[in-house]
Structures are given as C-alpha cells and as structure tokens.
Design a protein around this motif. Sequence first.
Motif, PDB file in Angstrom:
ATOM      1  N   LEU A 163      -1.789  -8.536 -16.781  1.00  0.00           N
ATOM      2  CA  LEU A 163      -2.892  -8.197 -15.872  1.00  0.00           C
ATOM      3  C   LEU A 163      -3.950  -7.370 -16.587  1.00  0.00           C
ATOM      4  CD1 LEU A 163      -0.937  -7.273 -12.602  1.00  0.00           C
ATOM      5  CD2 LEU A 163      -1.918  -9.469 -13.268  1.00  0.00           C
ATOM      6  N   ILE A 164      -3.512  -6.497 -17.471  1.00  0.00           N
ATOM      7  CA  ILE A 164      -4.447  -5.655 -18.215  1.00  0.00           C
ATOM      8  C   ILE A 164      -5.265  -6.494 -19.186  1.00  0.00           C
ATOM      9  CG2 ILE A 164      -4.570  -3.794 -19.930  1.00  0.00           C
ATOM     10  CD1 ILE A 164      -2.082  -2.608 -18.461  1.00  0.00           C
ATOM     11  N   ARG A 165      -4.643  -7.542 -19.729  1.00  0.00           N
ATOM     12  CA  ARG A 165      -5.364  -8.422 -20.659  1.00  0.00           C
ATOM     13  C   ARG A 165      -6.256  -9.429 -19.947  1.00  0.00           C
ATOM     14  NH1 ARG A 165      -1.865 -11.651 -22.789  1.00  0.00           N
ATOM     15  NH2 ARG A 165       0.131 -10.792 -22.087  1.00  0.00           N
ATOM     16  N   ASP A 166      -5.748 -10.036 -18.886  1.00  0.00           N
ATOM     17  CA  ASP A 166      -6.461 -11.147 -18.253  1.00  0.00           C
ATOM     18  C   ASP A 166      -7.332 -10.741 -17.078  1.00  0.00           C
ATOM     19  OD1 ASP A 166      -5.092 -12.637 -20.069  1.00  0.00           O
ATOM     20  OD2 ASP A 166      -3.759 -13.620 -18.628  1.00  0.00           O
ATOM     21  N   ASN A 167      -7.095  -9.571 -16.517  1.00  0.00           N
ATOM     22  CA  ASN A 167      -7.849  -9.131 -15.337  1.00  0.00           C
ATOM     23  C   ASN A 167      -8.399  -7.734 -15.568  1.00  0.00           C
ATOM     24  OD1 ASN A 167      -5.291 -10.848 -14.335  1.00  0.00           O
ATOM     25  ND2 ASN A 167      -7.065 -11.354 -13.075  1.00  0.00           N
ATOM     26  N   ALA A 168      -8.884  -7.531 -16.777  1.00  0.00           N
ATOM     27  CA  ALA A 168      -9.263  -6.181 -17.204  1.00  0.00           C
ATOM     28  C   ALA A 168     -10.400  -5.590 -16.381  1.00  0.00           C
ATOM     29  CB  ALA A 168      -9.648  -6.202 -18.678  1.00  0.00           C
ATOM     30  N   ASN A 169     -11.256  -6.428 -15.800  1.00  0.00           N
ATOM     31  CA  ASN A 169     -12.402  -5.916 -15.047  1.00  0.00           C
ATOM     32  C   ASN A 169     -12.086  -5.677 -13.573  1.00  0.00           C
ATOM     33  OD1 ASN A 169     -14.287  -5.931 -17.235  1.00  0.00           O
ATOM     34  ND2 ASN A 169     -14.311  -8.167 -17.104  1.00  0.00           N
ATOM     35  N   ASN A 170     -10.884  -6.025 -13.157  1.00  0.00           N
ATOM     36  CA  ASN A 170     -10.470  -5.805 -11.772  1.00  0.00           C
ATOM     37  C   ASN A 170      -9.820  -4.431 -11.674  1.00  0.00           C
ATOM     38  OD1 ASN A 170      -9.391  -5.885  -9.175  1.00  0.00           O
ATOM     39  ND2 ASN A 170      -8.818  -8.045  -9.325  1.00  0.00           N
ATOM     40  N   LYS A 171     -10.649  -3.393 -11.570  1.00  0.00           N
ATOM     41  CA  LYS A 171     -10.156  -2.021 -11.641  1.00  0.00           C
ATOM     42  C   LYS A 171      -9.205  -1.683 -10.490  1.00  0.00           C
ATOM     43  CE  LYS A 171     -14.039  -0.162 -14.288  1.00  0.00           C
ATOM     44  NZ  LYS A 171     -15.119   0.849 -14.313  1.00  0.00           N
ATOM     45  N   LYS A 172      -9.509  -2.211  -9.308  1.00  0.00           N
ATOM     46  CA  LYS A 172      -8.651  -1.921  -8.161  1.00  0.00           C
ATOM     47  C   LYS A 172      -7.248  -2.484  -8.378  1.00  0.00           C
ATOM     48  CE  LYS A 172      -8.309  -2.474  -3.155  1.00  0.00           C
ATOM     49  NZ  LYS A 172      -8.935  -3.052  -1.930  1.00  0.00           N
ATOM     50  N   LEU A 173      -7.174  -3.721  -8.883  1.00  0.00           N
ATOM     51  CA  LEU A 173      -5.875  -4.341  -9.155  1.00  0.00           C
ATOM     52  C   LEU A 173      -5.108  -3.556 -10.206  1.00  0.00           C
ATOM     53  CD1 LEU A 173      -3.760  -6.604  -9.043  1.00  0.00           C
ATOM     54  CD2 LEU A 173      -5.163  -7.861 -10.703  1.00  0.00           C
ATOM     55  N   LEU A 174      -5.790  -3.179 -11.302  1.00  0.00           N
ATOM     56  CA  LEU A 174      -5.107  -2.463 -12.379  1.00  0.00           C
ATOM     57  C   LEU A 174      -4.610  -1.098 -11.918  1.00  0.00           C
ATOM     58  CD1 LEU A 174      -7.145  -3.318 -15.590  1.00  0.00           C
ATOM     59  CD2 LEU A 174      -5.301  -4.565 -14.479  1.00  0.00           C
ATOM     60  N   GLU A 175      -5.393  -0.414 -11.101  1.00  0.00           N
ATOM     61  CA  GLU A 175      -4.950   0.877 -10.582  1.00  0.00           C
ATOM     62  C   GLU A 175      -3.716   0.709  -9.710  1.00  0.00           C
ATOM     63  OE1 GLU A 175      -8.229   2.643  -8.555  1.00  0.00           O
ATOM     64  OE2 GLU A 175      -9.349   3.092 -10.395  1.00  0.00           O
ATOM     65  N   GLU A 176      -3.712  -0.337  -8.879  1.00  0.00           N
ATOM     66  CA  GLU A 176      -2.560  -0.602  -8.019  1.00  0.00           C
ATOM     67  C   GLU A 176      -1.325  -0.931  -8.861  1.00  0.00           C
ATOM     68  OE1 GLU A 176      -1.224  -3.539  -4.306  1.00  0.00           O
ATOM     69  OE2 GLU A 176      -3.073  -3.939  -5.433  1.00  0.00           O
ATOM     70  N   TYR A 177      -1.517  -1.711  -9.918  1.00  0.00           N
ATOM     71  CA  TYR A 177      -0.399  -2.105 -10.775  1.00  0.00           C
ATOM     72  C   TYR A 177       0.174  -0.915 -11.536  1.00  0.00           C
ATOM     73  CZ  TYR A 177       2.104  -4.660 -14.469  1.00  0.00           C
ATOM     74  OH  TYR A 177       3.056  -5.133 -15.346  1.00  0.00           O
ATOM     75  N   ILE A 178      -0.701  -0.106 -12.121  1.00  0.00           N
ATOM     76  CA  ILE A 178      -0.239   1.075 -12.862  1.00  0.00           C
ATOM     77  C   ILE A 178       0.458   2.041 -11.921  1.00  0.00           C
ATOM     78  CG2 ILE A 178      -0.975   3.084 -14.189  1.00  0.00           C
ATOM     79  CD1 ILE A 178      -1.015   0.505 -15.783  1.00  0.00           C
ATOM     80  N   ASP A 179      -0.079   2.218 -10.714  1.00  0.00           N
ATOM     81  CA  ASP A 179       0.575   3.093  -9.741  1.00  0.00           C
ATOM     82  C   ASP A 179       1.964   2.563  -9.373  1.00  0.00           C
ATOM     83  OD1 ASP A 179      -1.522   4.860  -9.699  1.00  0.00           O
ATOM     84  OD2 ASP A 179      -2.439   4.057  -7.873  1.00  0.00           O
ATOM     85  N   PHE A 180       2.070   1.234  -9.258  1.00  0.00           N
ATOM     86  CA  PHE A 180       3.373   0.617  -8.961  1.00  0.00           C
ATOM     87  C   PHE A 180       4.377   0.935 -10.071  1.00  0.00           C
ATOM     88  CE2 PHE A 180       5.934  -3.224 -10.002  1.00  0.00           C
ATOM     89  CZ  PHE A 180       6.828  -3.156  -8.931  1.00  0.00           C
ATOM     90  N   LEU A 181       3.951   0.800 -11.329  1.00  0.00           N
ATOM     91  CA  LEU A 181       4.840   1.090 -12.455  1.00  0.00           C
ATOM     92  C   LEU A 181       5.201   2.569 -12.509  1.00  0.00           C
ATOM     93  CD1 LEU A 181       3.218  -1.128 -15.268  1.00  0.00           C
ATOM     94  CD2 LEU A 181       5.264  -1.627 -13.908  1.00  0.00           C
ATOM     95  N   LYS A 182       4.230   3.426 -12.242  1.00  0.00           N
ATOM     96  CA  LYS A 182       4.511   4.865 -12.233  1.00  0.00           C
ATOM     97  C   LYS A 182       5.536   5.211 -11.161  1.00  0.00           C
ATOM     98  CE  LYS A 182       1.037   7.738 -12.506  1.00  0.00           C
ATOM     99  NZ  LYS A 182      -0.316   8.316 -12.249  1.00  0.00           N
ATOM    100  N   GLY A 183       5.368   4.611  -9.977  1.00  0.00           N
ATOM    101  CA  GLY A 183       6.324   4.880  -8.908  1.00  0.00           C
ATOM    102  C   GLY A 183       7.718   4.382  -9.238  1.00  0.00           C
ATOM    103  N   LEU A 184       7.767   3.274  -9.982  1.00  0.00           N
ATOM    104  CA  LEU A 184       9.048   2.658 -10.315  1.00  0.00           C
ATOM    105  C   LEU A 184       9.800   3.420 -11.403  1.00  0.00           C
ATOM    106  CD1 LEU A 184      10.796   0.156  -9.664  1.00  0.00           C
ATOM    107  CD2 LEU A 184       9.524  -1.074 -11.441  1.00  0.00           C
ATOM    108  N   PHE A 185       9.038   4.014 -12.346  1.00  0.00           N
ATOM    109  CA  PHE A 185       9.682   4.547 -13.546  1.00  0.00           C
ATOM    110  C   PHE A 185       9.504   6.048 -13.784  1.00  0.00           C
ATOM    111  CE2 PHE A 185       8.813   0.043 -14.973  1.00  0.00           C
ATOM    112  CZ  PHE A 185      10.132  -0.355 -14.888  1.00  0.00           C
ATOM    113  N   LYS A 186       8.546   6.661 -13.157  1.00  0.00           N
ATOM    114  CA  LYS A 186       8.223   8.031 -13.552  1.00  0.00           C
ATOM    115  C   LYS A 186       8.632   9.028 -12.474  1.00  0.00           C
ATOM    116  CE  LYS A 186       4.588  10.516 -15.982  1.00  0.00           C
ATOM    117  NZ  LYS A 186       3.199  10.450 -16.503  1.00  0.00           N
ATOM    118  N   GLY A 187       9.294  10.077 -12.886  1.00  0.00           N
ATOM    119  CA  GLY A 187       9.705  11.114 -11.950  1.00  0.00           C
ATOM    120  C   GLY A 187      11.216  11.314 -11.950  1.00  0.00           C
ATOM    121  N   SER A 188      11.663  12.249 -11.142  1.00  0.00           N
ATOM    122  CA  SER A 188      13.079  12.603 -11.133  1.00  0.00           C
ATOM    123  C   SER A 188      13.935  11.531 -10.476  1.00  0.00           C
ATOM    124  CB  SER A 188      13.271  13.944 -10.409  1.00  0.00           C
ATOM    125  OG  SER A 188      12.780  13.863  -9.076  1.00  0.00           O
TER     126      SER A 188
END
Length: 526
Positions: A163-188
């Motif tokens: 998504l970062i490579r192919d949809n780089a200009n879709n900022k809303k999508l990338l923010e949603e995707y990164i937030d999804f990964l952060k929620g999945l992997f980051k934190g206690s």
Amino acid sequence: MAIFLNPDNANFNEAVHSKIYVDKTGLIEYTNSVLSTTAKFICNSRPRRFGKSMTADMLCAYYSKGCDSRELFQPYTISSCSTFEKYINQYDVIHIDVQWCKDQVENINDIVNYIKESCMHELQNEYSNIDYNGIISLSGTLSKINDETGHRFVVIIDEWDVLIRDNANNKKLLEEYIDFLKGLFKGSQPSRYIALAYLTGILPIKRTMTQSALNNFDEYTMLNPGPLASFIGFTEGEVKGLSNKYNIDFDRIKKWYDGYYLNHQHVYNPKAVVSLFTLGVFQSYWAQTSSYESIHSLIQMNFDGLKEAVLEMLSGNEVKMQTTSFQNDMVSFKNMDDVLTALVHLGYLGYNQTYKTVFIPNEEIRQEFVNSVSEDKWNDLIQFERESDTILEATCQMETEVVAQQMEKIHNTYASNIAYHNENSLSSVLTIAYLSTLKYYFKPIRELPTGRGFADFVYIPKPEYKDYYPALLVELKWNHNVQSALDQIKEKVYPQSIREYTDNLLLVGITYDSKTKEHRCKIEKF
C-alpha cells in the motif's frame, strides 16, 4: 479451511518439490531463538524475486497448527536443531498477504477493514466459546483470546508495504493502515499475545516524521541485513553447488549475477539464478518484474548529481550515499541520496556497509540501467560514449598518445561534472573514459586502493567478444613516471582466472601529473 488463520503447508510443499530448491530453513532456528522475547518483532525487507513469499510460506508451514509438517522439514537444516520439535506446528498463525487482499476489495479504501474483519471472523469462529461482546478490533480479539486461553500468536504479513508503494498518495488510507499495524503490534497488550511477528516486503517500515511508526521492530534490510544476511538470497556456496550440479561455468555466473555484499557474504538474486539453471540462458531477468518501471522513473528525477552518479556507476565506480533522509516510501524524495537508497531496497544497487557507497552490482543489473538510460537518450551518456569509443579503440591498437590525449580531454572537460573525492579522481576519470567497455566487457574488477595509491582495474571481455577484444589490466599513478605503473603491474600476481580465460591481455599504465595537468600512457602486451 480458513484463509488467514492457521494455513496449511501446501505452498511450502510445492517449493521444496520444485526442480530447484535451496534450503533456507536455518532462518527458523533464528526465529525460534527470539520467540516470546523482546526481539520477536522482525521486519525483513528485500527486493522482488528474493524469496519473500517463499520465506513467509516456510514460516507458516513450520509454526501453523493447521498442518503437520514434521516429515516435510525432516530433510532440511532445521530438523537437526534442538528447538525443532519444541515449536513445530505449535502456534495459531495469522498469515496476511496484503497484495492478495488488494485484489479482494473493489475499493482500495476498504482493504484495512477487509483484513481486520476477515481475521476477526476466523478467530472468533475458531474460539467460539469466548464472549467477544464490545470488541471491535483485531488486536482486541487477539488480546481477549490470550486472556482466556493463554495462547500466543505468530503473525506473518507478506508484502506488508504494498500500500505504501502503490497507493503512496492516498494519505488517509496509509494513516489507517499504519494505525492498524500499530494497534496490532505496539504496546503492552501486543507483547502479551504475540509470540512472533514477521513482516516482509521491499521497503523498511515507513517513517512518520522523525520516528518509525513501529520502532519496536528489528529491521533487517539490504542496507543492514544483520543475522539474516545469508537468508536474504542465495549465498556463493549455494550457487557454486548448483553450478556443479547443472554444469554451468561458475565464474560466468558470478560476473552476471553476483554483486550484493551483505555482512561480508556474496549474495545472489534467487530468481535470476533459478531462471538461469532452468532456461540455461545468461540474460537479465529483471525486465520481467514490475520494478523495472521504478528504476526508469527514479533515475529520471532532476536531482543534482543523480545522472552523473548513474554514469559513474555504469562505468564501474562506487558513489558515496547518505541513507538518513529516506522516508521509506516511493514519493518523499528530497535529494539524490533518497533515490539511490530506494534503488538499493529495490535491488538495483548494491551497498557497501563499510565505505557507505553504492554501486551497480552485476552485469544483469547493468543491462537494465543501460536499457533505461538509452530509452531516454541521455545527452551525457551519448557524449561520454563517443569519447570513450575513441579511447577503447586506441587502447586496443596500443596508440598510447591518443589514449593520453583523450584521457586528458575527459579529465579537463568532464571532471567537474563527476562526483568524487580528490584521492580517487583519476580512477573516476578512467572509468568514465572506458564507459564504452560496457558493450563488450563485464563490469570492471576493481581492487580497493591501499595507502595513497590507486586501484587496478581489470576489464574482461564477454565470451562473445573475447576473440575481438583483449583483456585490459590498467594501473593508475598520480605524480609518477608512467613506467612505474607498468612496473607495479609486473610485480603483482595476476589472477589465474584471467590467464585461463584469455592469452590476449594488455597491460595499460596511465599517470597524471597534478602540476602540469598532463596524462601519460604506456601499453604492453602481456
């Protein structure tokens, strides 16, 4: 059978039963060593055709509860490791292929929701006795299962960066995707329910502002592969073994496909090597990948010094590069260094970790660069080639005065356009001067300089031209008599491979006088 949860071993089974399979199960010994530790978050980025998906399939086959893979892994390295039986098929595995998921949604903006809901649905079906009331996220579902059962999960995401490579200009999508990964992997909480997270793609983790969005991941890349270097591609020993098995000249394989140097190991592109042994044809296999368009667009960018750097690397030189400003995406390019860093991650440039330089790794990739710059008819390339043709012809005819004059002309006319440091300026000029050799010769073999001396360059003609062009061994000297250059050549032990390859070898000495600005040349037959 579920799509995301607990995949079977069918894909890996196909891989190991293919005509050519190289055992990379040693990677599992490493992932076993970091299970349920602070080092369990891994992002291993590598170029296309470097076995990313096969590695993901291998990890799924080993860890997934959805299959019994003991017999499948028995012939390979991991079976002799002490942790083999302890962890095999003992985990709930979630395998997400983001590229595949893209094809399942009509609107790309729905992809994150599709991944989240699909995984949640499969998990809640598998653990149907748990009350999920009020839980709206995948991370919440995993946390709830962990609280109720104590089970930990292995999460493997293939093409994590598509998504970062192919949809780089879709900022809303990338923010949603990164937030999804952060929620999945980051934190206690993720630390409680994750036994292992393995992300693989072409790019390292996207940076947000000055920080990585997932800074709890250990990143292993083409810039710094760490302990995973030998698992990123085929090692030299593995390629030698294949060359013996299929009776194809290893030295020629090395010239065509070697060049990636990761943690002191020579690494080869697996796709190119497998294609060579399957088809028996020495050629570039990169044009068959979609990344070709990337190189074409990147080297056309109008950053100061970029075209000159490409010309230097085409000629065989290495170019200094800073990696710190690259934002790990394909749109936020600020300077030449960002472009060169992207090309390293794409596999179109090699990276020297010791000297912080980049270079075109081998003949296969050099062909792709030549094709790309030729399509746009770079004026600089055309002019350099015209001058270089004269020098190469004069060298082969042993016309020393012409060689010296043309070297001086290139030095005086073009040196200001070439990015290099004073201590190796003559070698930069020489490689540009012999630019036209790329049509008839392999990439020049360059020995590293010692002290304040300059490197030798060895030009070996391609097999189809060796009856028409001599091998060239060139010695450069700064503020020395030209005879001393030839004397130094004679004092050295020449590579046996050159004498075995051809008896037609010219010794070329070239010197530059920094006071008079004059070049001298002397040529002898070996």
